[in-house]
Enzyme design. Structure first.
Site, mmCIF file in Angstrom:
data_model
loop_
_atom_site.group_PDB
_atom_site.id
_atom_site.type_symbol
_atom_site.label_atom_id
_atom_site.label_comp_id
_atom_site.label_asym_id
_atom_site.label_seq_id
_atom_site.Cartn_x
_atom_site.Cartn_y
_atom_site.Cartn_z
ATOM 1 N N HIS A 28 0.813 -1.228 0.000
ATOM 2 C CA HIS A 28 0.000 0.000 0.000
ATOM 3 C C HIS A 28 0.836 1.264 0.000
ATOM 4 O O HIS A 28 0.329 2.345 -0.290
ATOM 5 C CB HIS A 28 -0.923 -0.001 1.221
ATOM 6 C CG HIS A 28 -1.998 -1.043 1.120
ATOM 7 N ND1 HIS A 28 -3.304 -0.744 0.811
ATOM 8 C CD2 HIS A 28 -1.956 -2.390 1.253
ATOM 9 C CE1 HIS A 28 -4.021 -1.857 0.765
ATOM 10 N NE2 HIS A 28 -3.212 -2.879 1.040
ATOM 11 N N ASP B 101 3.090 9.547 -0.785
ATOM 12 C CA ASP B 101 1.942 8.742 -0.367
ATOM 13 C C ASP B 101 1.781 7.596 -1.355
ATOM 14 O O ASP B 101 1.942 7.805 -2.559
ATOM 15 C CB ASP B 101 0.672 9.615 -0.406
ATOM 16 C CG ASP B 101 -0.319 9.278 0.696
ATOM 17 O OD1 ASP B 101 -0.321 8.104 1.137
ATOM 18 O OD2 ASP B 101 -1.075 10.161 1.115
#
Ligand code: ADQ
Length: 481
Positions: A179, A391
C-alpha cells in the site's frame, strides 16, 4: 470475479476493528484508514477470513498470555464479525508490538519507503522481532486457509510472511499488495536486510504495487540486489524468476467504492449537513485537509503554505478557512507526539496572528469522524488541499471527488501522491515542499470559474467511477490467475 471457488484469506497487520477500554469494559468498533476502506467492501462481497492483530498491545506478555482478555477479544470478534467473513486474531505481546510494529515497521520501513531515510533507526533487534512476528502471522494464516484458498497478504509490516508459508505449504497461492510506495535502489540499499526483504516478497505468486513508478523501483531493486534473478516482460506485468519460483509484478492503483461515496453525498441529510457547515463558516472558501496523523502527510508544510497565503494575499483574509482534520494514529511513537505538538503550535500561531473576532483562519479537529459527517465536509469544502510529501496512493483525494456529485469543488493534490498520475488532468498538482506554489494554487482555486471547476471535476469523477475498488479487485484477481 475469476477466483473460482477458492476462499480469500486476507492477512494484514491490524484487523479492521479497534478495541478500547471504557470504564474497565472492553469495547470494539470499526477502524478507519486506507487499507480498511479498500478491503472491507471486497471481503464483504467475496467472503473468507481476515487474519490480523486486534491491536491492543500487551495482551499476553512474553512467556505467558493474558488469556481472559484474549478470550474476551475473541468473543467480541465473533459477535461483531460481518456475516460474509470471519476474523482470526493474532495476539502479540507488548514487546513484540514495540519491536515489530513501532520498531521495524514504523521506524525503519515506513520512513525509508517514503524517502525519509534520516528518520530511520536500523536497530538489529527490530529485524529479529519482525521475522518472529511475521512467523506468527504465517501460522495463523495456515490455520485459516485450506488448500487452494488464496492468501492475500497486505503491506509493509508483513513482507516476510510468505517465506514461512512457502516453506510449510509450498503449493500455497500467495499474493501481496504493497500500500505504500516502493523506493528507488539508492534509497532501498540503506536497508541492512534488503536482500532478505526482496527474497521474501519473491515468495509470492503475485506482488502488486500502487503505481508504475513503484513497479519500476521494485524491478530496479531486484536487478541491483538479486542480480541472479531473471526478469521478463509479459504484457502489463513483469515476471521475476528467482530460485525456480516465478513472481508476477504489476501495478494496481488502489481505489474506493465510488458509488457508495457518490450516493451518500446525495442523501438529503448529508446535503443539509453540508449547508449547515457552510453557514457556520460564514460562506467563506473552505479548504479541507483530511489526514492520518503522520509526517508523510505534509501537514506542517501545508500550514506554512496557508500562513504564507494569508501573509502574501491580504485581501483573502476573512474569506478563506482551512478546515484540517487529523485522525489520531501511532500515538505511542514519540515522533508522532512531537508532530501533534508541532501542528497544534502552528494552528495556534496562524489563528493568533491573522484571526479576529469574526473569523478563525484554521479549524482543527484531532479525532476520527463518522463517514457521513466526513462526506458532508467533502461536499461543503470548496477545495480539498491534499499535499503529502509522499503517499502510496491517497484515498482521501478520490473520496473527495466521488462525494462531489454536484460536479463542483477543486482538488489540489501533491505530485508525490500515488494518485497524481491518475488525477493529473483534473487536479491542480503541487510540490508540497513549495510553500509559495501551494499558496498560489489555493489562490487559483479560489478564483477558478464555475465552468472550469465543472470540467475538471467531471473528468476526475469519470476516471474514479471507472477505476473503482471493484475494478481494482478484478484486475488484481485476473492477474492472480
Ligand atoms: P493511509 O495512509 O491511511 O493509507 P489514505 O489513503 O489517505 O491514507 O486513507 C485514509 C482513509 O482514512 C480514508 O479512507 C479516509 O476516509 C479515512 N479517514 C481519514 N480521516 C478520517 C477521519 N477523521 N475520520 C474517519 N475516517 C477518516 C495507506 C497508504 C495510502 C494508501 C492507502 C490504501 O498510506 O497511500 O492510499 O493505504 O492503499
Amino acid at each position: 470475479m475469476t477466483t473460482g471457488n477458492s476462499r480469500l484469506i486476507v492477512v494484514s497487520n491490524r484487523l479492521p476493528v479497534s478495541f478500547r477500554h471504557e470504564k474497565g469494559v472492553l469495547k470494539v468498533e470499526p477502524s478507519s484508514g486506507g487499507l480498511v476502506s479498500a478491503l472491507v467492501p471486497i471481503l464483504r462481497e467475496h467472503g473468507g477470513t481476515w487474519v490480523g492483530s486486534p491491536g491492543i498491545a500487551g495482551l499476553g506478555e512474553e512467556g505467558g498470555s493474558n488469556q481472559p482478555e484474549e478470550a474476551e477479544v475473541e468473543r467480541l470478534l465473533s459477535e461483531s464479525h460481518d456475516n460474509a467473513y470471519s476474523y482470526l486474531p493474532v495476539h502479540l505481546s507488548a514487546e513484540e508490538q514495540a519491536n515489530f510494529y513501532e520498531g521495524f515497521s514504523n521506524e525503519i520501513i515506513w520512513p525509508l519507503f517514503h524517502d525519509l531515510q534520516s528518520r530511520c533507526r536500523f536497530l538489529p533487534r527490530y529485524w529479529d522481532y519482525y521475522q518472529k512476528v511475521n512467523c506468527h502471522f504465517a501460522e495463523a494464516s495456515l490455520k485459516a486457509a485450506k488448500a487452494g484458498d488464496i492468501i492475500w497478504i497486505h503491506d509493509y509490516q508483513l513482507m516476510q510472511v510468505a517465506s514461512t508459508l512457502r516453506r510449510k505449504r509450498p503449493k500455497s497461492r500467495l499474493a501481496f499488495f504493497m500500500h505504500i510506495p516502493f523506493p528507488a535502489p539508492d534509497i532501498f540499499e540503506k536497508l541492512p536486510w534488503r536482500k532478505e526483504i526482496l527474497e521474501g516478497l519473491l515468495q509470492h505468486n503475485l506482488v502488486g504495487v500502487q503505481t508504475l513508478r513503484d513497479e519500476r523501483n521494485f524491478i530496479a531493486c531486484v536487478r541491483s540486489f538479486l542480480p541472479e534473478a531473471r526478469i521478463e516482460r509479459h504484457g502489463d506485468k513483469r515476471i521475476v524468476t528467482h530460485n525456480d519460483l516465478k513472481t508476477s509484478v504489476q501495478y494496481f492503483p488502489i481505489s474506493i467504492d465510488f458509488k457508495q461515496f457518490s450516493d451518500t453525498a446525495q442523501k438529503k441529510s448529508v446535503i443539509e449537513r453540508a449547508a449547515i457547515i457552510r453557514e457556520e463558516l460564514r460562506d467563506s472558501h473552505i479548504a479541507l485537509g483530511v489526514d492520518r496523523l503522520d509526517y508523510t502527510k505534509g501537514i506542517p508544510e501545508r500550514l506554512r503554505a496557508f500562513s504564507g497565503l494569508l501573509r502574501d494575499y491580504p485581501d483573502l483574509r476573512g474569506k478563506i478557512t482551512l478546515f484540517q482534520i487529523v485522525v489520531p494514529s501511532r500515538e505511542t511513537i514519540v515522533g508522532y507526539q512531537n508532530l501533534m505538538a508541532e501542528i497544534e503550535r502552528a494552528v495556534t500561531h496562524i489563528n493568533g496572528e491573522f484571526g479576529d473576532t469574526s473569523w478563525v483562519p484554521v479549524h482543527y479537529l484531532h479525532r476520527s469522524i463518522p463517514r457521513e459527517e466526513l462526506i458532508a465536509l467533502y461536499r461543503a469544502a470548496n477545495t480539498a488541499l491534499i499535499t503529502p510529501l509522499k503517499d502510496g496512493m491517497n484515498l482521501v483525494a478520490k473520496e473527495y471527488c466521488a462525494a462531489r456529485s454536484d460536479n463542483d469543488g477543486v482538488l489540489i493534490l501533491s505530485e508525490f501522491a500515488g494518485a497524481a498520475p491518475q488525477l493529473r488532468t483534473g487536479a491542480i498538482l503541487v510540490n508540497p515542499y513549495d510553500e509559495i506554489g501551494v499558496a498560489g494554487a489555493l489562490n487559483r482555486a479560489m478564483h477558478m470559474g464555475r465552468d472550469e471547476r465543472r470540467t475538471r471535476m467531471s473528468r476526475l469523477r469519470a476516471g474514479i467511477r471507472r477505476n473503482n475498488i471493484l475494478q481494482w479487485r478484478d484486475n488484481f484477481f485476473a492477474a492472480m490467475e
